[in-house]
Design a protein around this motif. Structure first.
Motif, PDB file in Angstrom:
ATOM      1  N   VAL A  68      55.866 -23.630  23.854  1.00 34.22           N
ATOM      2  CA  VAL A  68      55.450 -24.463  25.652  1.00 34.22           C
ATOM      3  C   VAL A  68      56.751 -24.264  26.618  1.00 34.22           C
ATOM      4  N   VAL A  69      56.219 -23.003  27.658  1.00 33.52           N
ATOM      5  CA  VAL A  69      56.858 -23.229  28.513  1.00 33.52           C
ATOM      6  C   VAL A  69      57.120 -24.216  29.629  1.00 33.52           C
ATOM      7  N   LEU A  70      58.079 -25.012  30.320  1.00 33.67           N
ATOM      8  CA  LEU A  70      57.011 -26.302  30.937  1.00 33.67           C
ATOM      9  C   LEU A  70      57.546 -25.852  32.367  1.00 33.67           C
ATOM     10  N   LEU A  71      57.347 -25.300  33.881  1.00 38.29           N
ATOM     11  CA  LEU A  71      57.261 -25.079  35.156  1.00 38.29           C
ATOM     12  C   LEU A  71      57.468 -26.081  36.188  1.00 38.29           C
ATOM     13  N   SER A  72      58.329 -26.669  35.748  1.00 34.14           N
ATOM     14  CA  SER A  72      59.431 -27.301  36.994  1.00 34.14           C
ATOM     15  C   SER A  72      59.720 -27.217  38.466  1.00 34.14           C
ATOM     16  N   CYS A  73      59.624 -25.887  39.252  1.00 33.89           N
ATOM     17  CA  CYS A  73      60.118 -25.436  39.929  1.00 33.89           C
ATOM     18  C   CYS A  73      59.318 -25.819  41.497  1.00 33.89           C
ATOM     19  N   LYS A  74      59.618 -25.439  42.782  1.00 37.20           N
ATOM     20  CA  LYS A  74      59.325 -25.480  43.817  1.00 37.20           C
ATOM     21  C   LYS A  74      57.914 -24.374  44.008  1.00 37.20           C
ATOM     22  N   ALA A  75      56.755 -24.759  44.579  1.00 35.66           N
ATOM     23  CA  ALA A  75      55.653 -23.972  44.503  1.00 35.66           C
ATOM     24  C   ALA A  75      56.500 -22.707  45.297  1.00 35.66           C
ATOM     25  N   TYR A  76      57.366 -22.251  46.292  1.00 37.77           N
ATOM     26  CA  TYR A  76      57.340 -21.845  47.073  1.00 37.77           C
ATOM     27  C   TYR A  76      58.502 -20.338  46.105  1.00 37.77           C
ATOM     28  N   ASP A  77      58.967 -20.911  44.711  1.00 42.45           N
ATOM     29  CA  ASP A  77      59.602 -20.039  44.068  1.00 42.45           C
ATOM     30  C   ASP A  77      58.992 -19.338  43.027  1.00 42.45           C
ATOM     31  N   LEU A  78      57.371 -19.786  43.108  1.00 41.90           N
ATOM     32  CA  LEU A  78      56.685 -19.394  41.307  1.00 41.90           C
ATOM     33  C   LEU A  78      56.389 -18.340  41.455  1.00 41.90           C
ATOM     34  N   ASP A  79      56.803 -17.544  41.960  1.00 43.60           N
ATOM     35  CA  ASP A  79      56.195 -15.893  41.743  1.00 43.60           C
ATOM     36  C   ASP A  79      57.886 -15.631  41.345  1.00 43.60           C
ATOM     37  N   SER A  80      59.257 -16.290  41.970  1.00 42.21           N
ATOM     38  CA  SER A  80      60.240 -15.419  40.349  1.00 42.21           C
ATOM     39  C   SER A  80      60.407 -16.370  39.351  1.00 42.21           C
ATOM     40  N   ALA A  81      59.543 -17.722  39.845  1.00 42.51           N
ATOM     41  CA  ALA A  81      59.957 -18.203  38.185  1.00 42.51           C
ATOM     42  C   ALA A  81      58.786 -17.498  36.647  1.00 42.51           C
ATOM     43  N   VAL A  82      58.011 -17.395  37.573  1.00 46.81           N
ATOM     44  CA  VAL A  82      56.523 -16.206  36.124  1.00 46.81           C
ATOM     45  C   VAL A  82      57.222 -15.478  35.623  1.00 46.81           C
ATOM     46  N   ASP A  83      58.431 -14.504  37.065  1.00 49.50           N
ATOM     47  CA  ASP A  83      58.322 -13.806  36.334  1.00 49.50           C
ATOM     48  C   ASP A  83      59.865 -13.600  35.583  1.00 49.50           C
ATOM     49  N   ALA A  84      60.651 -15.012  35.566  1.00 51.35           N
ATOM     50  CA  ALA A  84      61.722 -15.521  34.656  1.00 51.35           C
ATOM     51  C   ALA A  84      61.399 -16.054  33.475  1.00 51.35           C
ATOM     52  N   VAL A  85      60.071 -17.025  33.682  1.00 54.74           N
ATOM     53  CA  VAL A  85      59.841 -16.918  32.062  1.00 54.74           C
ATOM     54  C   VAL A  85      58.761 -16.679  31.687  1.00 54.74           C
ATOM     55  N   ALA A  86      58.501 -15.564  31.853  1.00 49.57           N
ATOM     56  CA  ALA A  86      57.314 -14.381  31.419  1.00 49.57           C
ATOM     57  C   ALA A  86      57.979 -13.961  29.522  1.00 49.57           C
ATOM     58  N   PRO A  87      59.021 -13.604  29.834  1.00 46.84           N
ATOM     59  CA  PRO A  87      59.536 -13.333  28.391  1.00 46.84           C
ATOM     60  C   PRO A  87      59.187 -14.243  27.156  1.00 46.84           C
ATOM     61  N   ALA A  88      59.588 -15.277  27.972  1.00 50.12           N
ATOM     62  CA  ALA A  88      59.003 -16.580  26.949  1.00 50.12           C
ATOM     63  C   ALA A  88      57.665 -16.796  26.642  1.00 50.12           C
ATOM     64  N   VAL A  89      56.809 -16.286  27.062  1.00 46.68           N
ATOM     65  CA  VAL A  89      55.537 -16.849  26.938  1.00 46.68           C
ATOM     66  C   VAL A  89      55.237 -15.571  26.091  1.00 46.68           C
ATOM     67  N   GLY A  90      54.657 -16.070  24.964  1.00 47.02           N
ATOM     68  CA  GLY A  90      54.511 -15.558  23.716  1.00 47.02           C
ATOM     69  C   GLY A  90      52.995 -15.325  23.079  1.00 47.02           C
ATOM     70  N   PRO A  91      52.302 -14.713  22.450  1.00 42.21           N
ATOM     71  CA  PRO A  91      50.982 -14.508  21.977  1.00 42.21           C
ATOM     72  C   PRO A  91      50.268 -15.776  21.653  1.00 42.21           C
ATOM     73  N   SER A  92      51.575 -16.786  21.078  1.00 42.55           N
ATOM     74  CA  SER A  92      50.768 -17.825  20.869  1.00 42.55           C
ATOM     75  C   SER A  92      51.483 -19.007  21.524  1.00 42.55           C
ATOM     76  N   SER A  93      52.368 -18.767  22.946  1.00 40.31           N
ATOM     77  CA  SER A  93      53.116 -19.859  23.405  1.00 40.31           C
ATOM     78  C   SER A  93      51.771 -20.447  24.693  1.00 40.31           C
ATOM     79  N   PHE A  94      52.098 -21.593  25.605  1.00 42.40           N
ATOM     80  CA  PHE A  94      51.509 -22.188  26.207  1.00 42.40           C
ATOM     81  C   PHE A  94      52.427 -22.307  27.756  1.00 42.40           C
ATOM     82  N   VAL A  95      52.035 -22.358  28.636  1.00 40.31           N
ATOM     83  CA  VAL A  95      52.655 -22.786  30.133  1.00 40.31           C
ATOM     84  C   VAL A  95      52.191 -24.350  30.185  1.00 40.31           C
ATOM     85  N   MET A  96      52.726 -24.821  31.061  1.00 44.42           N
ATOM     86  CA  MET A  96      52.957 -26.213  31.369  1.00 44.42           C
ATOM     87  C   MET A  96      52.859 -26.546  32.874  1.00 44.42           C
ATOM     88  N   PRO A  97      53.084 -25.751  34.199  1.00 47.78           N
ATOM     89  CA  PRO A  97      53.482 -26.294  35.450  1.00 47.78           C
ATOM     90  C   PRO A  97      53.159 -27.914  35.483  1.00 47.78           C
TER      91      PRO A  97
END
Length: 306
Positions: A68-97
């Motif tokens: 599970v990847v938890l996103l606790s960034c500010k909304a204006y940093d969402l695009d860069s945050a998504v790019d940063a965590v993308a390698p951590a999101v595998g076929p069985s991973s989940f993302v929780m904003p």
């Protein structure tokens, strides 16, 4: 479960530290400078619920999947945050904003697939001190999450066994979208009120029309939520009304604290999106319009100063 927390700021630092202290497998994805500080002095939390300083696992670049990847960034940093965590999101991973508002779900669904995006929100007054310590500003420490589809329920139930170990109020919601909209209603009204007036609730309540203005903000936001299919419960409205009209209260929205600190704010994501939804639903929202224009004008001045 193996959890990856994006950032070790206010929200991510607080809940991540509590979970790590309880023995949950948490890794923090942080910038190199933050990683160095954490390596040198640990992650420090100062809280009425108990202080803690502990060594934590950090990485500065994601290279493998987490459960599970938890996103606790500010909304204006969402695009860069998504790019940063993308390698951590595998076929069985989940993302929780854990972001405020609702607009970010569309972007996350598009990037990773709606089936991978859980619902989550945090209720906690928290900030990051200049020395890097996470400072909890009150007693509230509520972490709510849940499945956005029936297929996500098993992973949420498994995750809850870890989340509940943190020592804070952990809630596995049966209707996370309702919970998200109830928080969004409160937050948009609260931010609009305190940012427009540039004052804490107690000071606003000394004004002749202070309570009426607070109630007008709440009514507009509640009307939008209802039109979106998530009318706030009477209990949620009562809680919001108390927060926004208590005489003598020193309470302010985090958006006002960001504004007064000279930093960027989430006004587009919170006030702008709520106003856009009001207009698309044909709902008159004069208070939101003024508050959003106020924040846009402030942002124009801030960026002009460089």
């Amino acid at each position: 479960m193996r959890l990856l927390m994006l950032g070790a700021g206010g929200i991510g630092g607080y809940f991540g530290a509590r979970l790590a202290a309880a023995g949950v497998d948490v890794t923090f994805l942080v910038r190199p400078a933050r990683a160095e500080k954490l390596a040198a002095g640990g992650l420090r939390v100062v809280s009425p619920k108990g202080d803690v300083t502990l060594a934590v696992k950090t990485i500065t670049r994601a290279t493998e999947p987490f459960d599970v990847v938890l996103l606790s960034c500010k909304a204006y940093d969402l695009d860069s945050a998504v790019d940063a965590v993308a390698p951590a999101v595998g076929p069985s991973s989940f993302v929780m904003p854990l972001l405020n508002g609702a607009r970010h779900y569309a972007a996350l669904d598009e990037r990773f697939g709606a089936e991978r995006i859980l619902g989550g929100l945090a209720h906690i007054p928290v900030t990051l001190d200049p020395d890097g310590a996470v400072r909890h500003l009150g007693a509230l420490q509520r972490f709510t999450f849940g499945a956005r589809s029936d297929a996500q329920k098993p992973v949420c139930e498994t995750l809850f066994q870890d989340i509940r170990r943190g020592g804070f109020e952990a809630i596995l919601s049966e209707n996370i979208e309702q919970a998200m909209w109830e928080k969004y209603t409160l937050l948009a009204a609260y931010a609009g009120l305190t940012c427009l007036m540039r004052a804490p609730v107690g000071a606003i309540m000394t004004a002749d029309d202070g309570e009426a203005i607070a109630n007008a903000f709440l009514a507009e936001c509640a009307a939008v939520a209802a039109a979106e299919g998530f009318a706030p419960s009477e209990a949620a409205l009562a809680e919001a009304r108390t927060l926004m009209t208590t005489r003598g209260s020193s309470g302010t929205a985090s958006m006002l604290r960001d504004l007064e600190g000279g930093g960027r704010t989430e006004h587009d994501h919170i006030l702008g999106d709520m106003l856009a939804r009001a207009r698309s639903q044909g709902i008159a929202a004069p208070m939101l319009a003024v508050a959003y224009a106020h924040m846009q004008a402030h942002e124009a001045r801030r960026t002009a100063k460089g």
